[in-house]
Design a protein around this motif. Structure first.
Motif, PDB file in Angstrom:
ATOM      1  N   GLN A 187       5.651 -13.595   8.612  1.00 46.78           N
ATOM      2  CA  GLN A 187       6.957 -14.219   8.404  1.00 46.78           C
ATOM      3  C   GLN A 187       7.858 -13.484   7.427  1.00 46.78           C
ATOM      4  O   GLN A 187       9.064 -13.636   7.473  1.00 46.78           O
ATOM      5  CB  GLN A 187       6.766 -15.667   7.900  1.00 46.78           C
ATOM      6  N   ARG A 188       7.279 -12.763   6.499  1.00 44.59           N
ATOM      7  CA  ARG A 188       8.126 -12.165   5.451  1.00 44.59           C
ATOM      8  C   ARG A 188       7.584 -10.792   5.062  1.00 44.59           C
ATOM      9  O   ARG A 188       6.396 -10.649   4.795  1.00 44.59           O
ATOM     10  CB  ARG A 188       8.171 -13.089   4.222  1.00 44.59           C
ATOM     11  N   GLN A 189       8.497  -9.833   5.010  1.00 49.50           N
ATOM     12  CA  GLN A 189       8.136  -8.488   4.558  1.00 49.50           C
ATOM     13  C   GLN A 189       9.070  -8.110   3.411  1.00 49.50           C
ATOM     14  O   GLN A 189      10.282  -8.027   3.599  1.00 49.50           O
ATOM     15  CB  GLN A 189       8.279  -7.475   5.699  1.00 49.50           C
ATOM     16  N   LEU A 190       8.494  -7.911   2.233  1.00 50.74           N
ATOM     17  CA  LEU A 190       9.291  -7.497   1.067  1.00 50.74           C
ATOM     18  C   LEU A 190       8.966  -6.043   0.715  1.00 50.74           C
ATOM     19  O   LEU A 190       7.819  -5.618   0.831  1.00 50.74           O
ATOM     20  CB  LEU A 190       8.994  -8.394  -0.149  1.00 50.74           C
ATOM     21  N   PHE A 191       9.981  -5.316   0.283  1.00 51.32           N
ATOM     22  CA  PHE A 191       9.780  -3.920  -0.102  1.00 51.32           C
ATOM     23  C   PHE A 191      10.074  -3.729  -1.582  1.00 51.32           C
ATOM     24  O   PHE A 191      11.054  -4.269  -2.098  1.00 51.32           O
ATOM     25  CB  PHE A 191      10.710  -3.005   0.700  1.00 51.32           C
ATOM     26  N   LEU A 192       9.225  -2.951  -2.246  1.00 57.65           N
ATOM     27  CA  LEU A 192       9.489  -2.549  -3.629  1.00 57.65           C
ATOM     28  C   LEU A 192      10.328  -1.269  -3.580  1.00 57.65           C
ATOM     29  O   LEU A 192       9.898  -0.260  -3.035  1.00 57.65           O
ATOM     30  CB  LEU A 192       8.167  -2.274  -4.350  1.00 57.65           C
ATOM     31  N   MET A 193      11.551  -1.329  -4.114  1.00 58.19           N
ATOM     32  CA  MET A 193      12.465  -0.187  -4.012  1.00 58.19           C
ATOM     33  C   MET A 193      12.873   0.380  -5.367  1.00 58.19           C
ATOM     34  O   MET A 193      13.252   1.534  -5.468  1.00 58.19           O
ATOM     35  CB  MET A 193      13.750  -0.599  -3.268  1.00 58.19           C
ATOM     36  N   ASP A 194      12.878  -0.449  -6.410  1.00 59.52           N
ATOM     37  CA  ASP A 194      13.465  -0.032  -7.689  1.00 59.52           C
ATOM     38  C   ASP A 194      12.411   0.019  -8.776  1.00 59.52           C
ATOM     39  O   ASP A 194      12.204  -0.927  -9.503  1.00 59.52           O
ATOM     40  CB  ASP A 194      14.546  -1.038  -8.105  1.00 59.52           C
ATOM     41  N   HIS A 195      11.710   1.079  -8.857  1.00 61.21           N
ATOM     42  CA  HIS A 195      10.628   1.152  -9.839  1.00 61.21           C
ATOM     43  C   HIS A 195      10.418   2.602 -10.222  1.00 61.21           C
ATOM     44  O   HIS A 195      11.068   3.502  -9.676  1.00 61.21           O
ATOM     45  CB  HIS A 195       9.336   0.589  -9.220  1.00 61.21           C
ATOM     46  N   ALA A 196       9.526   2.821 -11.164  1.00 60.58           N
ATOM     47  CA  ALA A 196       9.072   4.169 -11.528  1.00 60.58           C
ATOM     48  C   ALA A 196      10.204   5.057 -12.043  1.00 60.58           C
ATOM     49  O   ALA A 196      10.092   6.265 -12.023  1.00 60.58           O
ATOM     50  CB  ALA A 196       8.370   4.836 -10.340  1.00 60.58           C
ATOM     51  N   GLY A 197      11.306   4.436 -12.479  1.00 63.50           N
ATOM     52  CA  GLY A 197      12.383   5.223 -13.072  1.00 63.50           C
ATOM     53  C   GLY A 197      13.412   5.746 -12.090  1.00 63.50           C
ATOM     54  O   GLY A 197      14.294   6.527 -12.464  1.00 63.50           O
ATOM     55  N   LEU A 198      13.326   5.327 -10.829  1.00 62.81           N
ATOM     56  CA  LEU A 198      14.350   5.743  -9.858  1.00 62.81           C
ATOM     57  C   LEU A 198      15.719   5.252 -10.344  1.00 62.81           C
ATOM     58  O   LEU A 198      15.874   4.076 -10.676  1.00 62.81           O
ATOM     59  CB  LEU A 198      14.055   5.134  -8.473  1.00 62.81           C
ATOM     60  N   PRO A 199      16.729   6.128 -10.375  1.00 69.89           N
ATOM     61  CA  PRO A 199      18.043   5.690 -10.873  1.00 69.89           C
ATOM     62  C   PRO A 199      18.725   4.741  -9.878  1.00 69.89           C
ATOM     63  O   PRO A 199      18.439   4.765  -8.681  1.00 69.89           O
ATOM     64  CB  PRO A 199      18.829   6.995 -11.018  1.00 69.89           C
TER      65      PRO A 199
END
Lengths: 215, 382
Positions: free
Chosen positions: B300-312
């Motif tokens: 039902q739900r797919q979430l993505f981690l996009m803003d981590h590890a110092g990405l500007p």
């Protein structure tokens, strides 16, 4: 549903933490494994021996510490140990204790996975002066894991590999005698006990009512 | 099928420039990221909760309310709400308030958190993690469903005649997911209540995720909430995309190599092989994620981690743009193919209200202790 008949064979895992190839630690592990094999044969028990050479998993062990999960080959090595009925664990003695690689492996094994498992300890070192590391370092490690550590632990110093046999050469050396004694203790205890069956928390979860009630 | 993003709110140095954002920049960036997610058509924005540096993820309902005021449609959620160390009474109040302010665009994901000292800082013991999650959620569940609660437990002061206010919007509590990487007890808990189960998925091999989801589905059916394939499942994911996959790898590797959690450990290639991390072209991401349902069933739900590890921030916004415009529209089509009619969508406020037979006002009016009259009948008789 009837339960399947218990296994008649036994699984023995051998963990060797030697770093060189060839390694005297592996040599001792193999000698212990051969002796254990013979002891089981005397008791008409089939043995499934699985050898884990930690050197092959050195990178994956570091990765496991950092990422929290094992690679597939390391996962299989861990499973070989945790599903065994008995364990032969052999480490070189470095700086007064077992090697870091040896400790790392047992650090990533679940804390309760070795509960009640008979363990035969072995260690190697340059001189006999380090032999008590078996007693003050290795034995407490496995006691903490609630394993059953056998009374005999086998230490092989470099000189043991060249020691003269007593008398006319037909009698065993001190090292050989210790290996045989440790192997006999392991085979006796493992044979006397039922095969270990690991519980699978995914197959049989704790019912939620029980989790609620335990509070 | 819902698609969205989740953030842990880490303040991490950009390893390619050596620059570390300030807390203020990172907090504002989180808002920009959520607004971007809505703008490119994603369905969910979820924030984590942490109470220690290097995170800016404390006070999640403040963040979510602020985002809610600047968005129209996106569902505001958590990943995760610390059910172990947060008072369930405060969770009940804060999220019911958020529900009212955002007209029901709220759900939550319960989790146990991961930092040992956080427990003692909040007067708890990490060894009680599971027991805290079980007891606290049992109380939260009642606070949203019973107007007046008498309660006594092991971890919190007792409640006599307590009413959590505001009451849930339209008489319907927010939908709850339970997140756990490796504890079968939490999958069991989600199944018992008929709540959703979310597997973070991004740090572990799919073989493990699959085992947890299968357990949850089996037990969901066992507890009588419906067939196993109608249980409500969510997964995490982690991607970095460029039109040319080699460019993606080259650009992301410096971030990966020193990232919190897995940095200095497995190589990027090993980690991509062992976990759902996909660094490559949008098509590679589509192929990888369209296949997830073969392992866990239609979900039902797919979430993505996009803003981590110092990405500007500019790169993160660009990534969310690619996700929303090139990847998710295709995934929506792919995931719909062969999906059985009886597999439900993730519950929303609207669907929960409909299932409850319509909205009702559940305001609890205070009684005057002396006259026994409530404010509303006092009004009527004046």
């Amino acid at each position: 549903m009837t339960n399947p008949a218990p296994r008649t064979s036994r699984r023995i895992a051998v963990v060797s933490a030697g770093l060189r190839q060839p390694s005297s630690t592996r040599l001792l592990a193999d000698r212990l494994a051969d002796a254990v094999n013979r002891q089981f044969a005397l008791r008409d028990v089939d043995v499934d021996l699985r050898v884990v050479e930690l050197r092959e998993h050195a990178h994956d062990l570091t990765n496991h510490l950092l990422s929290g999960f094992p690679s597939e080959p390391l996962g299989r090595a861990i499973e070989a140990v945790t599903t065994a009925d008995g364990l032969i664990a052999v480490s070189p003695i470095f700086t007064a204790s077992y090697s870091g690689l040896f400790k790392t492996f047992f650090d990533v094994v679940e804390a309760d996975a070795l509960e009640g498992m008979p363990v035969l300890l072995g260690a190697t070192g340059g001189t006999e002066r380090h032999s008590l590391a078996l007693e003050h370092a290795m034995r407490p490690l496995f006691t903490y894991l609630h394993a059953i550590v056998l009374p005999t632990a086998v230490y092989a110093a470099t000189s043991d590999w060249g020691s003269e046999q007593d008398g006319d050469g037909s009698a065993p050396t001190g090292l050989t005698r210790r290996i045989e004694r440790g192997a006999r203790e392991l085979a006796e205890l493992v044979t006397a006990r039922d095969p270990r069956e690991a519980a699978d928390p995914f197959a049989v979860p704790t019912p939620f009512e029980q989790l609620l009630a335990e509070g | 099928m819902q698609f969205g993003i989740f953030t842990v709110g880490d303040v991490t140095t950009d390893p390619t420039t050596g620059r570390t954002p300030t807390e203020h920049e990172r907090i504002k960036a989180t808002v920009a990221i959520a607004k971007k997610a809505e703008e490119v058509g994603l369905d969910v924005f979820a924030t984590g909760e942490h109470h220690n540096p290097p995170f800016i993820a404390s006070a999640p309902t403040t963040t979510l309310a602020y985002i809610g005021a600047q968005t129209e449609r996106i569902i505001l959620s958590t990943a995760t709400t610390l059910i172990t160390t947060t008072d369930p009474v405060l969770i009940a109040e804060n999220y019911a308030k958020l529900q009212h302010l955002t007209d029901g665009r709220v759900d939550l994901m319960m989790g146990r958190g991961n930092t040992g000292p956080v427990y003692p800082w909040f007067g708890k013991d990490i060894r009680d993690g599971i027991a805290l999650a079980v007891e606290n959620y049992a109380l939260l569940h009642r606070l949203w469903r019973e107007d007046v609660v008498d309660w006594q437990g092991r971890f919190r002061t007792p409640l006599q005649g307590f009413t959590s206010t505001p009451r849930p919007l339209d008489g319907v509590p927010p939908f709850v997911w339970h997140g756990s990487i490796r504890s079968p007890e939490i999958a069991e808990q989600a199944a018992y209540y008929g709540d959703g189960f979310f597997h973070n998925n991004i740090f572990w091999p799919m073989s493990h995720t699959k085992q947890m989801v299968q357990l949850y589905r089996r037990r969901f059916e066992h507890y009588g909430h419906g067939a196993a394939d109608t249980a409500i499942v969510g997964l995490g994911g982690q991607v970095f995309m460029r039109p040319n996959s080699q460019d993606a790898i080259r650009e992301f590797r410096p971030y990966f190599d020193v990232a919190p959690v897995y940095g200095h450990g497995p190589s990027l290639e090993e980690f991509m092989d062992q976990t759902p991390l996909t660094v490559g072209s949008p098509q590679q991401v589509i192929d990888r994620y369209a296949a997830m349902r073969h392992d866990v069933g239609d979900y039902q739900r797919q979430l993505f981690l996009m803003d981590h590890a110092g990405l500007p921030l500019d790169i993160v916004l660009e990534q969310i743009e690619i996700l929303g415009t090139e990847v998710v529209p295709v995934l929506r089509r792919e995931m719909a193919i062969g999906r059985p009619e009886h597999v439900p969508d993730a519950p929303t406020h609207a669907s929960l209200v409909a299932a409850a037979g319509g909205a009702r006002d559940t305001t609890v009016h205070a009684k005057d202790d002396v006259t026994g009259r409530t404010a509303e009948n006092a009004e009527a008789t004046r």
